[in-house]
Design a protein around this motif. Structure first.
Motif, mmCIF file in Angstrom:
data_model
loop_
_atom_site.group_PDB
_atom_site.id
_atom_site.type_symbol
_atom_site.label_atom_id
_atom_site.label_comp_id
_atom_site.label_asym_id
_atom_site.label_seq_id
_atom_site.Cartn_x
_atom_site.Cartn_y
_atom_site.Cartn_z
ATOM 1 N N LEU A 138 27.836 82.906 6.980
ATOM 2 C CA LEU A 138 27.437 82.615 8.356
ATOM 3 C C LEU A 138 28.087 83.591 9.329
ATOM 4 O O LEU A 138 27.434 84.107 10.241
ATOM 5 C CB LEU A 138 27.806 81.177 8.712
ATOM 6 C CG LEU A 138 27.441 80.705 10.111
ATOM 7 C CD1 LEU A 138 25.930 80.760 10.319
ATOM 8 C CD2 LEU A 138 27.956 79.299 10.335
ATOM 9 N N THR A 139 29.350 83.867 9.112
ATOM 10 C CA THR A 139 30.066 84.811 9.975
ATOM 11 C C THR A 139 29.462 86.208 9.867
ATOM 12 O O THR A 139 29.287 86.897 10.876
ATOM 13 C CB THR A 139 31.560 84.837 9.606
ATOM 14 O OG1 THR A 139 32.095 83.510 9.759
ATOM 15 C CG2 THR A 139 32.346 85.791 10.471
ATOM 16 N N LYS B 264 26.356 86.931 9.009
ATOM 17 C CA LYS B 264 25.045 86.903 9.676
ATOM 18 C C LYS B 264 25.206 86.948 11.183
ATOM 19 O O LYS B 264 24.466 87.644 11.884
ATOM 20 C CB LYS B 264 24.263 85.651 9.279
ATOM 21 C CG LYS B 264 23.681 85.701 7.908
ATOM 22 C CD LYS B 264 22.473 86.592 7.894
ATOM 23 C CE LYS B 264 21.758 86.477 6.567
ATOM 24 N NZ LYS B 264 20.637 87.380 6.494
ATOM 25 N N ALA B 265 26.173 86.195 11.699
ATOM 26 C CA ALA B 265 26.401 86.167 13.145
ATOM 27 C C ALA B 265 26.811 87.539 13.656
ATOM 28 O O ALA B 265 26.427 87.949 14.756
ATOM 29 C CB ALA B 265 27.462 85.131 13.493
ATOM 30 N N GLN C 157 25.743 90.305 12.631
ATOM 31 C CA GLN C 157 24.569 91.163 12.633
ATOM 32 C C GLN C 157 23.555 90.769 13.707
ATOM 33 O O GLN C 157 22.544 91.439 13.884
ATOM 34 C CB GLN C 157 23.877 91.112 11.278
ATOM 35 C CG GLN C 157 24.702 91.642 10.144
ATOM 36 C CD GLN C 157 24.039 91.414 8.794
ATOM 37 O OE1 GLN C 157 22.997 90.795 8.695
ATOM 38 N NE2 GLN C 157 24.669 91.911 7.744
ATOM 39 N N ALA C 158 23.830 89.693 14.408
ATOM 40 C CA ALA C 158 22.856 89.172 15.372
ATOM 41 C C ALA C 158 22.626 90.156 16.514
ATOM 42 O O ALA C 158 23.536 90.835 16.975
ATOM 43 C CB ALA C 158 23.341 87.842 15.937
ATOM 44 N N ASP C 159 21.388 90.213 16.965
ATOM 45 C CA ASP C 159 21.010 91.008 18.125
ATOM 46 C C ASP C 159 21.220 90.117 19.342
ATOM 47 O O ASP C 159 20.447 89.201 19.602
ATOM 48 C CB ASP C 159 19.539 91.421 17.988
ATOM 49 C CG ASP C 159 19.019 92.201 19.169
ATOM 50 O OD1 ASP C 159 19.718 92.286 20.204
ATOM 51 O OD2 ASP C 159 17.892 92.711 19.071
ATOM 52 N N ASP C 160 22.302 90.371 20.080
ATOM 53 C CA ASP C 160 22.669 89.506 21.198
ATOM 54 C C ASP C 160 21.562 89.365 22.236
ATOM 55 O O ASP C 160 21.332 88.280 22.765
ATOM 56 C CB ASP C 160 23.954 89.993 21.861
ATOM 57 C CG ASP C 160 25.178 89.839 20.973
ATOM 58 O OD1 ASP C 160 25.146 88.959 20.088
ATOM 59 O OD2 ASP C 160 26.155 90.585 21.165
ATOM 60 N N ARG D 181 18.334 89.574 21.743
ATOM 61 C CA ARG D 181 17.284 88.711 21.186
ATOM 62 C C ARG D 181 17.712 87.250 21.221
ATOM 63 O O ARG D 181 16.914 86.362 21.557
ATOM 64 C CB ARG D 181 16.963 89.141 19.763
ATOM 65 C CG ARG D 181 15.856 88.320 19.150
ATOM 66 C CD ARG D 181 15.419 88.875 17.812
ATOM 67 N NE ARG D 181 14.308 88.086 17.310
ATOM 68 C CZ ARG D 181 14.196 87.668 16.062
ATOM 69 N NH1 ARG D 181 15.111 87.997 15.175
ATOM 70 N NH2 ARG D 181 13.164 86.954 15.689
ATOM 71 N N VAL D 182 18.946 86.992 20.879
ATOM 72 C CA VAL D 182 19.456 85.613 20.913
ATOM 73 C C VAL D 182 19.363 85.065 22.334
ATOM 74 O O VAL D 182 18.935 83.925 22.539
ATOM 75 C CB VAL D 182 20.906 85.551 20.375
ATOM 76 C CG1 VAL D 182 21.519 84.181 20.619
ATOM 77 C CG2 VAL D 182 20.949 85.906 18.899
ATOM 78 N N GLU D 183 19.750 85.850 23.303
ATOM 79 C CA GLU D 183 19.673 85.411 24.706
ATOM 80 C C GLU D 183 18.231 85.101 25.104
ATOM 81 O O GLU D 183 17.965 84.107 25.785
ATOM 82 C CB GLU D 183 20.266 86.471 25.633
ATOM 83 C CG GLU D 183 21.768 86.600 25.543
ATOM 84 C CD GLU D 183 22.491 85.339 25.963
ATOM 85 O OE1 GLU D 183 22.029 84.642 26.902
ATOM 86 O OE2 GLU D 183 23.515 85.024 25.336
#
Length: 74
Positions: free
Chosen positions: A49-50, A52-53, A55-58, A60-62
């Motif tokens: 999970l860490t 994956k987090a 690698q997150a596109d901030d 896109r998440v927003e």
């Protein structure tokens, strides 16, 4: 050897019987091994999970959060 704690737990009868039948050692050893496996699994999941987090596109998440919030306001 690591320090050990003595605890009291309530366990389903069929699980106790299975554990007793499977364990050549003690019931405590069987339960300890099962808990150790669970801890290892939880740690692996947390690490995944860490990763994956990280690698997150901030951006896109927003956008996704904003979209969900806009639907909630309707």
């Amino acid at each position: 050897m690591a320090a050990k704690d003595t605890i009291t737990v309530t366990v389903d009868h069929d699980l106790v019987e299975h554990a007793k039948a499977q364990s050549a050692r003690s019931l405590s050893a069987y339960v300890n091994e099962a808990l150790a496996e669970r801890v290892a699994r939880d740690r692996r999941r947390r690490a995944l999970l860490t990763a994956k987090a990280a690698q997150a596109d901030d951006a896109r998440v927003e956008r996704m959060i904003a979209h969900v919030e806009s639907q909630r306001d309707q």
